[in-house]
Design an enzyme around this catalytic site. Structure first.
Site, PDB file in Angstrom:
ATOM      1  N   GLY A 196       0.833  -1.210   0.000  1.00 26.10           N
ATOM      2  CA  GLY A 196       0.000   0.000   0.000  1.00 26.10           C
ATOM      3  C   GLY A 196       0.863   1.253   0.000  1.00 26.10           C
ATOM      4  O   GLY A 196       0.537   2.227   0.662  1.00 26.10           O
TER       5      GLY A 196
ATOM      6  N   TYR B 149     -12.142  -3.680  11.898  1.00 24.59           N
ATOM      7  CA  TYR B 149     -10.848  -2.988  11.807  1.00 24.59           C
ATOM      8  C   TYR B 149     -10.086  -3.086  13.137  1.00 24.59           C
ATOM      9  O   TYR B 149      -8.883  -3.376  13.149  1.00 24.59           O
ATOM     10  CB  TYR B 149     -11.136  -1.530  11.453  1.00 24.59           C
ATOM     11  CG  TYR B 149      -9.937  -0.668  11.169  1.00 24.59           C
ATOM     12  CD1 TYR B 149      -9.282  -0.714   9.933  1.00 24.59           C
ATOM     13  CD2 TYR B 149      -9.473   0.248  12.116  1.00 24.59           C
ATOM     14  CE1 TYR B 149      -8.195   0.104   9.662  1.00 24.59           C
ATOM     15  CE2 TYR B 149      -8.392   1.072  11.853  1.00 24.59           C
ATOM     16  CZ  TYR B 149      -7.758   0.999  10.617  1.00 24.59           C
ATOM     17  OH  TYR B 149      -6.682   1.815  10.369  1.00 24.59           O
TER      18      TYR B 149
ATOM     19  N   ALA C   2      -8.742  -6.612  13.543  1.00 26.00           N
ATOM     20  CA  ALA C   2      -7.603  -6.874  12.651  1.00 26.00           C
ATOM     21  C   ALA C   2      -6.344  -6.190  13.177  1.00 26.00           C
ATOM     22  O   ALA C   2      -5.256  -6.782  13.192  1.00 26.00           O
ATOM     23  CB  ALA C   2      -7.923  -6.378  11.237  1.00 26.00           C
TER      24      ALA C   2
END
Ligand code: NDP
Length: 247
Positions: A12, A155, A158
């Protein structure tokens, strides 16, 4: 501190925090592989910024959640560049919503990209790092993984998982001189935070002791510390870069 001769992969890395990290590692002398999954023009722009500043960069498109694509991409980098010394697991997505209404797809997408992706990339580079008896892995977590955040159970889970992955990997790989650490950003100005409504941004700022959002350079500085010789005796740790919103 110089990273001359080192090869770094930033997942990313095409925009936002990842771009800031790519620019920093390249400015320290590393050859940086900029990963992205869909927006090639953003990755090209990051590469151009690095080349214009006299740095070295390549681009590689793969989905971090696709284990076989990760394995073949890392192999390709090693074949091209000779090795991989630094991995920054930065790729991340959000699919926010209250738990009662959260769809399985949104749970899976976030866990797959943000947690399984980091596992897949770290596993794929670990062999070459062990061979080198030197490696630096930095996982980009989040304040949400430590403090929790309503509307982000996927989120937060994770990112909390990344913390466990970091510590367990740090123990497994320390004897090979591979350090594994986390940087946990608070709210940083990127497209991810631009998605928040203006009034929500204001409310959040009122809860941040330093009263502003951070910049991508703040995260890049923390990453630079972990991958440089300054951070050589630090492993299994999290550096919170959040303006004091979680301590
Ligand atoms: P952005 O949304 O700005 O950028 C996300 C990057 O991840 C892009 O380069 C994107 O590529 C890439 N990406 C997304 N999914 C995948 C995938 N499956 N495989 C490979 N690449 C992928 O995010 P930020 O810069 O804001 O965030 C970066 C990291 O920092 C994330 O892990 C995020 O959770 C974390 N973070 C961010 C905070 C913030 O305030 N911004 C706060 C706390 C943590 P493409 O351009 O091709 O889509």
């Amino acid at each position: 501190m110089s990273l001359e001769g080192k090869v770094a992969v930033v997942t990313g890395g095409s925009r936002g925090i990842g771009r800031g990290i790519c620019l920093r590692l390249a400015s320290m002398g590393a050859l940086v592989y900029i990963n992205y999954v869909s927006r090639s023009e953003a990755a090209e722009e990051t590469r151009k910024l690095i080349l214009d500043a006299g740095g070295k960069a390549e681009i590689l498109c793969f989905d971090v959640a696709d284990i076989s694509a990760v394995q073949s991409s890392m192999k390709k980098i090693v074949a091209e560049a000779g090795s991989i010394h630094i991995l920054i697991n930065n790729a991340g997505i959000t699919r926010d919503g209250l738990m009662a209404r959260m769809k399985e797809l949104d749970w899976d997408a976030v866990l797959d990209t943000n947690l399984k992706g980091a596992f897949a990339c770290a596993k794929a580079v670990s062999r070459v790092m062990m061979k080198n008896k030197w490696g630096r892995i930095v996982n980009i977590s989040s304040v949400s993984g430590y403090a929790g955040n309503a509307g982000q159970v996927n989120y937060s889970a994770a990112k909390a998982g990344l913390n466990g992955l970091t510590k367990a990997m740090a123990r497994e790989y320390a004897s090979r001189n591979i350090t594994v650490n986390c940087v946990a950003p608070g709210y940083i100005e990127t497209e991810m935070t631009e998605l928040l409504a203006e009034e929500v941004q204001q409310q959040i700022k009122e809860e941040i002791p330093l009263a502003v959002f951070g910049q991508v350079e703040d995260i890049a500085s923390a990453v630079a510390y972990f991958v440089s010789e300054n951070g050589r005796y630090v492993t299994g740790q999290t550096l919170h870069v959040n303006g004091g919103m979680y301590m």
